[in-house]
Design a protein around this motif. Structure first.
Motif, PDB file in Angstrom:
ATOM      1  N   UNK A   3      -0.316   9.737   0.424  1.00  0.00           N
ATOM      2  CA  UNK A   3      -0.726   8.527  -0.689  1.00  0.00           C
ATOM      3  C   UNK A   3      -1.251   7.546   0.265  1.00  0.00           C
ATOM      4  N   UNK A   4      -2.352   7.041  -0.107  1.00  0.00           N
ATOM      5  CA  UNK A   4      -3.003   5.755   0.546  1.00  0.00           C
ATOM      6  C   UNK A   4      -3.422   4.720  -0.426  1.00  0.00           C
ATOM      7  N   UNK A   5      -3.477   3.541   0.296  1.00  0.00           N
ATOM      8  CA  UNK A   5      -3.714   2.549  -0.545  1.00  0.00           C
ATOM      9  C   UNK A   5      -4.840   2.615  -1.601  1.00  0.00           C
ATOM     10  N   UNK A   6      -6.094   3.385  -1.306  1.00  0.00           N
ATOM     11  CA  UNK A   6      -6.944   3.877  -2.171  1.00  0.00           C
ATOM     12  C   UNK A   6      -6.624   4.725  -3.095  1.00  0.00           C
ATOM     13  N   UNK A  43       2.573   3.337  -7.381  1.00  0.00           N
ATOM     14  CA  UNK A  43       3.720   3.390  -6.542  1.00  0.00           C
ATOM     15  C   UNK A  43       3.966   5.007  -6.633  1.00  0.00           C
ATOM     16  N   UNK A  44       4.017   5.020  -5.034  1.00  0.00           N
ATOM     17  CA  UNK A  44       4.640   6.561  -4.739  1.00  0.00           C
ATOM     18  C   UNK A  44       5.676   7.178  -5.593  1.00  0.00           C
ATOM     19  N   UNK A 217       7.851  -3.511   1.358  1.00  0.00           N
ATOM     20  CA  UNK A 217       6.494  -3.618   1.516  1.00  0.00           C
ATOM     21  C   UNK A 217       5.724  -3.059   0.453  1.00  0.00           C
ATOM     22  N   UNK A 218       6.355  -1.727  -0.004  1.00  0.00           N
ATOM     23  CA  UNK A 218       5.446  -0.833  -0.907  1.00  0.00           C
ATOM     24  C   UNK A 218       5.332  -1.876  -2.171  1.00  0.00           C
ATOM     25  N   UNK A 274       9.966   9.954  -0.340  1.00  0.00           N
ATOM     26  CA  UNK A 274      10.387   9.381   0.780  1.00  0.00           C
ATOM     27  C   UNK A 274       9.485   9.453   1.927  1.00  0.00           C
ATOM     28  N   UNK A 275       8.808  10.545   2.107  1.00  0.00           N
ATOM     29  CA  UNK A 275       7.898  10.510   3.197  1.00  0.00           C
ATOM     30  C   UNK A 275       6.423   9.554   2.889  1.00  0.00           C
ATOM     31  N   UNK A 276       6.196   9.727   1.623  1.00  0.00           N
ATOM     32  CA  UNK A 276       5.220   8.775   1.097  1.00  0.00           C
ATOM     33  C   UNK A 276       5.434   7.333   1.492  1.00  0.00           C
TER      34      UNK A 276
END
Length: 337
Positions: A3-6, A43-44, A217-218, A274-276
């Motif tokens: 998962x990235x911001x993009x 969101x992840x 933060x996410x 969780x990893x994301x």
């Protein structure tokens, strides 16, 4: 999957089309269920939930179709909690701290400054502490999955200035979720906490109803709170997650083998999420700075001392009871208060 911001932003833009495609023909399923939550589709949690929904449909040969309703589309948190209890929605993810309005001891995992790091969080929540809380939730006639999803360590944002010590919080008008534990903690800091559902947070910050808020933060990133907040202080004042809840009647309506498929995929998605979140947290500080936020990292000592002196830990030990408190202290590896 990374998962990235993009990818978050692409996911947000694509949701109307994706929702239309993936849920076309859902009425042909034997079990048509709704899953509601309060987070943006980017969101992840929602990205991984959609993966789980797709796998569940495939592995049940189309018998179970779950449609995701993100971003409080079906109501605020307290409304959706009522709906999952009544059967208005079949699935709902909720912070244990907000769930505590129904299940008081569910919030024990959110005690201020209890967890030093994730090294203590996952063994606790996948172990005795999580098992204790799930048993409490089940007493409220709800079904809860085994794995809690990650929301993250919570940080404080403000329009007035950085939070350097506990003294910085004195008199601050801060939004907190609708939960007694949050209100109690920020009252101990001598702040002025205001309980506001997440759906109204952006506008409350924008209009100055409150000076600041606190979130991982996410969420600060995906909800674009940097547009209405200048300062972000990495306080790590509490860890928060999401229990994946199910309406008991809807859950038991599915045959046992189908329930096993649903539970397996939801729990696998939780671990991946969780990893994301961990990956995102490694890059989000830089991205928030690029969006105009100023970030500082205060020491936790003054905050813990303030809570201790205010009787916060003693008060909540009394509320939760000695058994629950002992399970918490064993999990976090320290004596609180």
């Amino acid at each position: 999957m990374t998962i990235t911001r993009r990818s978050l932003m692409i996911g947000a833009a694509a949701v109307p089309l994706v929702a239309t495609i993936r849920h076309a023909g859902a009425q042909s399923a034997e079990f048509n269920y709704k899953y509601a939550n309060n987070l943006p589709i980017s969101h992840p949690m929602n990205v991984r939930a959609q993966e789980a929904v797709d796998k569940i449909r495939e592995e049940t040969s189309g018998r179970v179709a779950i449609q995701i309703f993100p971003s409080n589309q079906l109501g605020a948190d307290t409304d959706m909690l009522s709906q999952v209890r009544s059967g208005g929605v079949e699935f709902f993810t909720l912070s244990p701290l907000i769930l505590s309005t129904l299940v008081p001891n569910a919030s024990i995992s959110g005690i201020g400054f209890a967890f030093p790091s994730y090294d203590q969080v996952w063994p606790a929540m996948d172990g005795d502490l999580g098992a204790y809380v799930r048993a409490e939730i089940e007493k409220a006639n709800l079904v809860v999955m085994d794995k809690i999803w990650d929301n993250g360590f919570r940080q404080i944002t403000s329009s007035a200035g950085p939070i350097e010590t506990a003294e910085s919080l004195k008199g601050m008008k801060i939004r907190v979720p609708v939960s007694p534990l949050w209100t109690s903690m920020f009252t101990a800091f001598e702040s002025a906490p205001a309980s506001i559902n997440f759906a109204e947070v952006y506008s409350a910050l924008q209009t100055g109803i409150v000076d600041g808020q606190e979130n991982p933060l996410a969420i600060i990133s995906t909800a674009k709170l940097y547009e209405v907040q200048k300062f972000c202080s990495i306080t790590n004042h509490m860890w928060d997650g999401f229990w994946f809840l199910a309406n008991k009647a809807a859950w038991e309506a599915m045959p046992e083998d189908v329930r096993a498929i649903v539970a397996k995929n939801l729990d696998e998605a939780a671990v991946n999420e969780r990893a994301d979140v961990a990956d995102l947290n490694a890059t989000l500080k830089e991205e928030l700075v690029s969006n105009g936020m100023e970030i500082n990292e205060p020491d936790a000592a003054s905050f813990r001392e303030k809570l201790k002196d205010a009787g916060f830990y003693a008060e909540w030990k009394g509320k939760y009871g000695d058994e629950a408190w002992a399970i918490l202290e064993k999990a976090v590896g320290t004596t609180l208060g």
